[in-house]
Design a protein around this motif. Structure first.
Motif, PDB file in Angstrom:
ATOM      1  N   ALA A   1     104.309  -3.812  82.657  1.00 23.53           N
ATOM      2  CA  ALA A   1     105.350  -3.335  81.737  1.00 23.53           C
ATOM      3  C   ALA A   1     104.878  -2.190  80.855  1.00 23.53           C
ATOM      4  N   SER A   2     103.595  -2.164  80.534  1.00 20.37           N
ATOM      5  CA  SER A   2     103.061  -1.088  79.685  1.00 20.37           C
ATOM      6  C   SER A   2     102.244  -0.073  80.483  1.00 20.37           C
ATOM      7  N   GLY A   3     102.330  -0.167  81.801  1.00 24.54           N
ATOM      8  CA  GLY A   3     101.542   0.715  82.662  1.00 24.54           C
ATOM      9  C   GLY A   3     102.214   2.044  82.965  1.00 24.54           C
ATOM     10  N   LYS A   4     101.429   2.944  83.537  1.00 22.79           N
ATOM     11  CA  LYS A   4     101.932   4.288  83.867  1.00 22.79           C
ATOM     12  C   LYS A   4     103.032   4.240  84.928  1.00 22.79           C
ATOM     13  N   ASP A   5     102.865   3.356  85.922  1.00 25.46           N
ATOM     14  CA  ASP A   5     103.850   3.313  87.010  1.00 25.46           C
ATOM     15  C   ASP A   5     105.215   2.843  86.535  1.00 25.46           C
ATOM     16  N   TYR A   6     105.225   1.976  85.505  1.00 28.09           N
ATOM     17  CA  TYR A   6     106.512   1.504  84.996  1.00 28.09           C
ATOM     18  C   TYR A   6     107.301   2.664  84.384  1.00 28.09           C
ATOM     19  N   GLU A   7     106.623   3.548  83.695  1.00 29.46           N
ATOM     20  CA  GLU A   7     107.321   4.695  83.107  1.00 29.46           C
ATOM     21  C   GLU A   7     107.981   5.542  84.200  1.00 29.46           C
ATOM     22  N   LYS A   8     107.251   5.734  85.302  1.00 28.96           N
ATOM     23  CA  LYS A   8     107.819   6.515  86.404  1.00 28.96           C
ATOM     24  C   LYS A   8     109.005   5.790  87.029  1.00 28.96           C
ATOM     25  N   LEU A   9     108.904   4.454  87.101  1.00 30.25           N
ATOM     26  CA  LEU A   9     109.999   3.652  87.644  1.00 30.25           C
ATOM     27  C   LEU A   9     111.270   3.836  86.809  1.00 30.25           C
ATOM     28  N   VAL A  10     111.125   3.766  85.481  1.00 31.59           N
ATOM     29  CA  VAL A  10     112.285   3.947  84.596  1.00 31.59           C
ATOM     30  C   VAL A  10     112.836   5.356  84.739  1.00 31.59           C
ATOM     31  N   GLY A  11     111.951   6.338  84.818  1.00 34.39           N
ATOM     32  CA  GLY A  11     112.397   7.710  84.992  1.00 34.39           C
ATOM     33  C   GLY A  11     113.257   7.877  86.230  1.00 34.39           C
ATOM     34  N   ASP A  12     112.822   7.241  87.333  1.00 28.98           N
ATOM     35  CA  ASP A  12     113.562   7.336  88.593  1.00 28.98           C
ATOM     36  C   ASP A  12     114.873   6.564  88.556  1.00 28.98           C
ATOM     37  N   LYS A  13     114.847   5.388  87.942  1.00 30.95           N
ATOM     38  CA  LYS A  13     116.004   4.497  87.988  1.00 30.95           C
ATOM     39  C   LYS A  13     117.016   4.723  86.864  1.00 30.95           C
ATOM     40  N   ALA A  14     116.529   5.088  85.684  1.00 32.05           N
ATOM     41  CA  ALA A  14     117.421   5.154  84.515  1.00 32.05           C
ATOM     42  C   ALA A  14     117.444   6.522  83.837  1.00 32.05           C
ATOM     43  N   GLY A  15     116.639   7.453  84.327  1.00 31.89           N
ATOM     44  CA  GLY A  15     116.603   8.777  83.705  1.00 31.89           C
ATOM     45  C   GLY A  15     115.404   8.910  82.795  1.00 31.89           C
ATOM     46  N   TRP A  16     114.800  10.083  82.777  1.00 36.07           N
ATOM     47  CA  TRP A  16     113.537  10.277  82.063  1.00 36.07           C
ATOM     48  C   TRP A  16     113.676  10.210  80.552  1.00 36.07           C
ATOM     49  N   ALA A  17     114.858  10.479  80.022  1.00 41.59           N
ATOM     50  CA  ALA A  17     115.047  10.373  78.564  1.00 41.59           C
ATOM     51  C   ALA A  17     114.959   8.925  78.110  1.00 41.59           C
ATOM     52  N   ASN A  18     115.113   7.971  79.049  1.00 37.74           N
ATOM     53  CA  ASN A  18     115.078   6.542  78.716  1.00 37.74           C
ATOM     54  C   ASN A  18     113.700   5.908  78.876  1.00 37.74           C
ATOM     55  N   VAL A  19     112.715   6.696  79.250  1.00 36.48           N
ATOM     56  CA  VAL A  19     111.355   6.169  79.427  1.00 36.48           C
ATOM     57  C   VAL A  19     110.839   5.609  78.103  1.00 36.48           C
ATOM     58  N   PRO A  20     110.238   4.398  78.108  1.00 33.86           N
ATOM     59  CA  PRO A  20     109.660   3.852  76.866  1.00 33.86           C
ATOM     60  C   PRO A  20     108.392   4.603  76.490  1.00 33.86           C
ATOM     61  N   ALA A  21     108.566   5.730  75.840  1.00 37.51           N
ATOM     62  CA  ALA A  21     107.455   6.644  75.563  1.00 37.51           C
ATOM     63  C   ALA A  21     106.795   6.317  74.218  1.00 37.51           C
ATOM     64  N   GLY A  22     105.958   7.227  73.753  1.00 38.62           N
ATOM     65  CA  GLY A  22     105.327   7.070  72.449  1.00 38.62           C
ATOM     66  C   GLY A  22     104.108   6.184  72.464  1.00 38.62           C
ATOM     67  N   LYS A  23     103.592   5.878  73.667  1.00 41.30           N
ATOM     68  CA  LYS A  23     102.406   5.018  73.715  1.00 41.30           C
ATOM     69  C   LYS A  23     101.274   5.595  74.546  1.00 41.30           C
ATOM     70  N   ARG A  24     101.578   6.409  75.545  1.00 40.61           N
ATOM     71  CA  ARG A  24     100.556   6.940  76.435  1.00 40.61           C
ATOM     72  C   ARG A  24     100.482   8.466  76.374  1.00 40.61           C
ATOM     73  N   SER A  25      99.260   8.958  76.350  1.00 40.59           N
ATOM     74  CA  SER A  25      99.045  10.401  76.346  1.00 40.59           C
ATOM     75  C   SER A  25      99.583  11.026  77.632  1.00 40.59           C
ATOM     76  N   SER A  26      99.377  10.351  78.765  1.00 39.55           N
ATOM     77  CA  SER A  26      99.747  10.915  80.070  1.00 39.55           C
ATOM     78  C   SER A  26     101.258  11.101  80.232  1.00 39.55           C
ATOM     79  N   THR A  27     102.046  10.336  79.476  1.00 38.25           N
ATOM     80  CA  THR A  27     103.506  10.469  79.564  1.00 38.25           C
ATOM     81  C   THR A  27     103.923  11.909  79.299  1.00 38.25           C
ATOM     82  N   TYR A  28     103.225  12.539  78.366  1.00 35.50           N
ATOM     83  CA  TYR A  28     103.611  13.880  77.926  1.00 35.50           C
ATOM     84  C   TYR A  28     103.148  14.974  78.880  1.00 35.50           C
TER      85      TYR A  28
END
Length: 455
Positions: free
Chosen positions: A340-367
């Motif tokens: 849930a807090s991993g890098k792949d989950y962020e990509k999953l949300v980006g693909d499924k729900a749109g990148w603006a909905n990614v749970p950001a603000g925790k990982r440097s790599s997100t940016y």
């Protein structure tokens, strides 16, 4: 947040934390269900914020299918979930393996022995990449014993959001790093810029995590503090009084309609519906403003939290995962958290729900993710800078006896903060003066401070 500066008074017992932590931060709505724990099944108790609801939808197909671990969710509004978590974890009932906790609760829960340390899991799970978690978040979820007790699901600071198009029409320029006095001047000029539009939205809804979150950051940058380093209450001191008067005056003169009942959700609605030209609040609000279908998408500008006497004044907050010490499924719980807090989950949300909905603000790599940078271009860098610049141990102009930017990290703050916010919300409503509100608030704070003096 780094907790080494927080004293541990001998009189503070776990039962105190249990009683005082049953309080609210903000309110949302939703529901869920739980199942029995055991084998390859875990129970997760979480807040019903949109990002968590999305997680619930994705878990069966993208976590359970891969791991065989069934996740039984109980999803509740914040007020209710905090109550339920504090009861279950304080009693070490073990009904829930994982719960959503903030950087306010985690150091307190860890000190009381209610949480399972995550260090051994992080060490073994190299793919999780703990160093990629933003440093202020890592520090905020590490307790006084130096051990890690939480992993962030998403993080936030605070900043000023404003309508670029409205400012352009009025011939106004937002400073790159505004002061609060500049913001007040701009609020007066954009008040009424469009029919029914007010200058700014500021929370006036009572709650230690509602009105008091932004107001305390204003107090910090005006030179105020809740307590000095010796735990002497400072709510009637000149700097805190000046900040509170400024905040109340600004929202009364140029703030939203119904300000005493307005929290994060109401201000988000006001901004989305074009009822306010500016909004000072959580950086997480930007994702909703820039989401597809938002009437103000592409019209917004974002600048750092306004300052007066400090270099920065943004807060620090995270919804994070904690594992109950009594859990018999800690290993499976970690696997869920790692996903849930991993890098792949962020990509999953980006693909499924749109990148603006990614749970950001925790990982440097997100940016560094091109799709995220494109979708969140308006606010990504300002958000990252706000989180990176947050100083939970040194948010003002004087030494503090406990960490915390928009709160004081002691168990009593939920009750104290809520009572003080009720007094100040009453001032916003015009039912009493700021002086009167702070006189009562000072007495409440003195009673709490006395418990810690000499500790």
């Amino acid at each position: 947040m780094p907790p080494h500066s927080r004293p541990a008074p001998r009189r503070l017992l776990a039962v105190t934390a249990t009683a005082t932590l049953i309080a609210s931060l903000a309110a949302c709505s939703g529901a869920g269900g739980s199942g029995s724990s055991g084998g390859h099944s875990i129970n997760v108790l979480m807040v019903n914020n949109p990002q968590m609801v999305e997680l619930q939808k994705l878990t069966a197909d993208h976590f359970t299918k891969d791991t065989g671990i069934k996740v039984n969710f109980t999803v509740l509004p914040e007020n209710d979930v905090r109550d339920k978590i504090s009861q279950d974890f304080a009693n070490q009932a073990g009904q829930y393996d994982v719960a959503t906790l903030s950087n306010y609760e985690i150091p307190i829960y860890a000190k009381n022995g209610w949480l399972h340390s995550m260090d051994s899991y992080v060490k073994q799970d190299t793919a999780f990449d703990q160093q990629d978690i933003l440093k202020p978040m890592r520090q905020a979820l590490t307790a006084a014993d130096g051990k890690l007790y939480g992993e962030p699901f998403y993080g936030e600071s605070s900043f000023l959001m404003y309508r670029k198009d409205v400012f352009r029409k009025k011939g106004l320029t937002m400073p790159a790093k505004p002061t609060w006095q500049q913001v007040a001047n701009l609020a007066a000029k954009v008040d009424g810029a469009e029919p029914g539009m007010k200058g700014i939205c500021l929370r006036g809804l009572p709650g230690w995590g509602e009105m008091l979150a932004p107001l305390t950051t204003v107090a910090n940058t005006f030179g105020g503090t809740w307590f000095d380093k010796d735990w002497k209450a400072q709510l009637d001191a000149p700097a805190f009084k000046k900040a509170a008067q400024f905040y109340v005056d600004l929202v009364r003169k140029h703030g939203e309609a119904g300000a005493p009942q307005s929290g994060f959700a109401e201000c988000l609605n006001n901004m989305t519906q074009g009822k306010t030209a500016m909004w000072y609040d959580a950086t997480s609000g930007a994702g909703s403003l820039e989401a597809s279908g938002s009437p103000v998408k592409g019209k917004m500008g974002y600048v750092p939290a306004p300052v007066e006497k400090t270099d920065s004044s943004g807060w620090l907050y995270t919804w994070a995962w904690g594992i109950q010490k009594a859990s018999k499924n800690a290993g499976d719980a970690w696997k869920f958290i790692s996903w849930a807090s991993g890098k792949d989950y962020e990509k999953l949300v980006g693909d499924k729900a749109g990148w603006a909905n990614v749970p950001a603000g925790k990982r440097s790599s997100t940016y560094d993710i091109p799709e995220y940078r494109k979708e969140a271009a308006a606010f990504a860098d300002v958000t990252r800078s706000a989180i990176a610049g947050a100083k939970p141990n040194d948010p003002g102009v004087q030494p503090r006896p406990a960490p915390g930017i928009q709160f004081v990290d002691i168990p009593e703050f939920t009750d104290l903060g809520t009572k003080v916010s009720q007094e100040l919300s009453s001032a916003v409503a015009g039912r009493q003066s700021v002086d009167s509100a702070l006189k009562k608030s000072q007495r409440l704070a003195e009673a709490v401070g006395k418990k810690y003096e000499g500790s």
